[in-house]
Write a protein that holds these residues in place. Structure first.
Motif, mmCIF file in Angstrom:
data_model
loop_
_atom_site.group_PDB
_atom_site.id
_atom_site.type_symbol
_atom_site.label_atom_id
_atom_site.label_comp_id
_atom_site.label_asym_id
_atom_site.label_seq_id
_atom_site.Cartn_x
_atom_site.Cartn_y
_atom_site.Cartn_z
ATOM 1 N N ALA A 133 0.751 -1.077 -0.175
ATOM 2 C CA ALA A 133 0.104 -0.002 -0.018
ATOM 3 C C ALA A 133 0.887 1.099 0.175
ATOM 4 C CB ALA A 133 -0.810 -0.031 1.201
ATOM 5 N N ARG A 134 2.036 1.169 0.806
ATOM 6 C CA ARG A 134 2.781 2.434 0.639
ATOM 7 C C ARG A 134 3.529 2.511 -0.645
ATOM 8 N NH1 ARG A 134 5.046 0.979 6.618
ATOM 9 N NH2 ARG A 134 5.410 -0.765 5.300
ATOM 10 N N VAL A 135 3.990 1.457 -1.172
ATOM 11 C CA VAL A 135 4.525 1.691 -2.517
ATOM 12 C C VAL A 135 3.549 2.081 -3.506
ATOM 13 C CG1 VAL A 135 5.590 0.366 -4.324
ATOM 14 C CG2 VAL A 135 6.356 -0.062 -2.191
ATOM 15 N N GLU A 136 2.305 1.853 -3.549
ATOM 16 C CA GLU A 136 1.408 1.965 -4.567
ATOM 17 C C GLU A 136 1.052 3.504 -4.262
ATOM 18 O OE1 GLU A 136 -1.760 -0.590 -3.766
ATOM 19 O OE2 GLU A 136 -1.265 -2.059 -5.115
ATOM 20 N N ALA A 137 1.067 3.919 -2.745
ATOM 21 C CA ALA A 137 0.782 5.331 -2.712
ATOM 22 C C ALA A 137 1.982 6.170 -3.254
ATOM 23 C CB ALA A 137 0.613 5.563 -1.208
ATOM 24 N N LEU A 138 2.974 5.899 -2.796
ATOM 25 C CA LEU A 138 4.314 6.371 -3.321
ATOM 26 C C LEU A 138 4.371 6.411 -5.059
ATOM 27 C CD1 LEU A 138 7.032 7.855 -2.601
ATOM 28 C CD2 LEU A 138 8.004 5.608 -2.908
ATOM 29 N N MET A 139 3.888 5.558 -5.633
ATOM 30 C CA MET A 139 3.830 5.556 -7.283
ATOM 31 C C MET A 139 2.938 6.440 -7.644
ATOM 32 S SD MET A 139 6.193 3.292 -8.211
ATOM 33 C CE MET A 139 5.634 2.898 -9.891
ATOM 34 N N LYS A 140 1.765 6.759 -6.814
ATOM 35 C CA LYS A 140 0.510 7.435 -7.244
ATOM 36 C C LYS A 140 1.141 8.863 -7.210
ATOM 37 C CE LYS A 140 -3.439 4.816 -6.370
ATOM 38 N NZ LYS A 140 -4.721 4.453 -5.616
ATOM 39 N N THR A 141 1.948 9.287 -6.238
ATOM 40 C CA THR A 141 2.280 10.621 -6.043
ATOM 41 C C THR A 141 3.432 11.256 -6.785
ATOM 42 O OG1 THR A 141 4.118 9.968 -4.346
ATOM 43 C CG2 THR A 141 1.671 10.776 -3.469
ATOM 44 N N ARG A 142 4.089 9.965 -7.463
ATOM 45 C CA ARG A 142 5.264 10.489 -8.399
ATOM 46 C C ARG A 142 4.382 10.481 -9.772
ATOM 47 N NH1 ARG A 142 10.811 7.169 -7.013
ATOM 48 N NH2 ARG A 142 11.031 8.358 -4.763
ATOM 49 N N LEU A 143 3.614 9.989 -9.962
ATOM 50 C CA LEU A 143 2.968 10.294 -11.470
ATOM 51 C C LEU A 143 2.301 11.380 -11.728
ATOM 52 C CD1 LEU A 143 1.391 6.792 -11.942
ATOM 53 C CD2 LEU A 143 3.452 7.620 -13.200
#
Length: 143
Positions: A133-143
């Motif tokens: 979930a943290r990785v997915e959240a991090l990926m969304k913020t970078r896009l």
């Protein structure tokens, strides 16, 4: 004695191979004797041989043998055998209870260790889910 159709072995040998049951040299002399006695006295060959002995005794003595009718000596032997057999059967039953207890204790230990392993795996899955979930959240913020 019932057999396992796949292996051609007795039910007794199935629990003797069970890791939770003490066998062989780990048994006392009395426990080994109780196992053997239970196998012999609880079998059809024992019953049939016992009936054969009775028939031979009765036909061999008739009216003029060493124990003529009403077979006083035979009655004495059967009474003694009944008294001993009751004790032996109780000893064998106690041994069967002991084997059942050992099997139940093994199952309990196995179930407890399995429960601990499952709890540990559930904890790891929860940790990995949180990391994902943290990785997915991090990926969304970078896009």
């Amino acid at each position: 004695m019932q057999t396992d159709h796949h292996l051609g072995r007795s039910w007794r040998s199935r629990w003797e191979r069970h890791p939770g049951v003490r066998t062989g040299s780990r048994l006392t002399l009395g426990e080994r004797a109780a196992d053997r006695t239970r196998l012999v006295m609880g079998s059809w060959p024992f019953v049939l041989s016992f009936l054969a002995v009775l028939v031979v005794w009765i036909t061999g003595n008739g009216r003029h043998g060493f124990d003529p009718y009403p077979y006083i000596l035979l009655n004495l032997v059967l009474s003694c055998l009944a008294g001993l057999q009751a004790s032996v059967l109780l000893i064998s039953a106690r041994r069967s209870d002991q084997v059942s207890s050992e099997l139940a204790m093994h199952d309990y230990r196995t179930n407890r260790s399995t429960a601990v392993a499952i709890a540990s795996l559930q904890s790891e899955v929860a940790d990995l889910s949180a990391q994902l979930a943290r990785v997915e959240a991090l990926m969304k913020t970078r896009l």
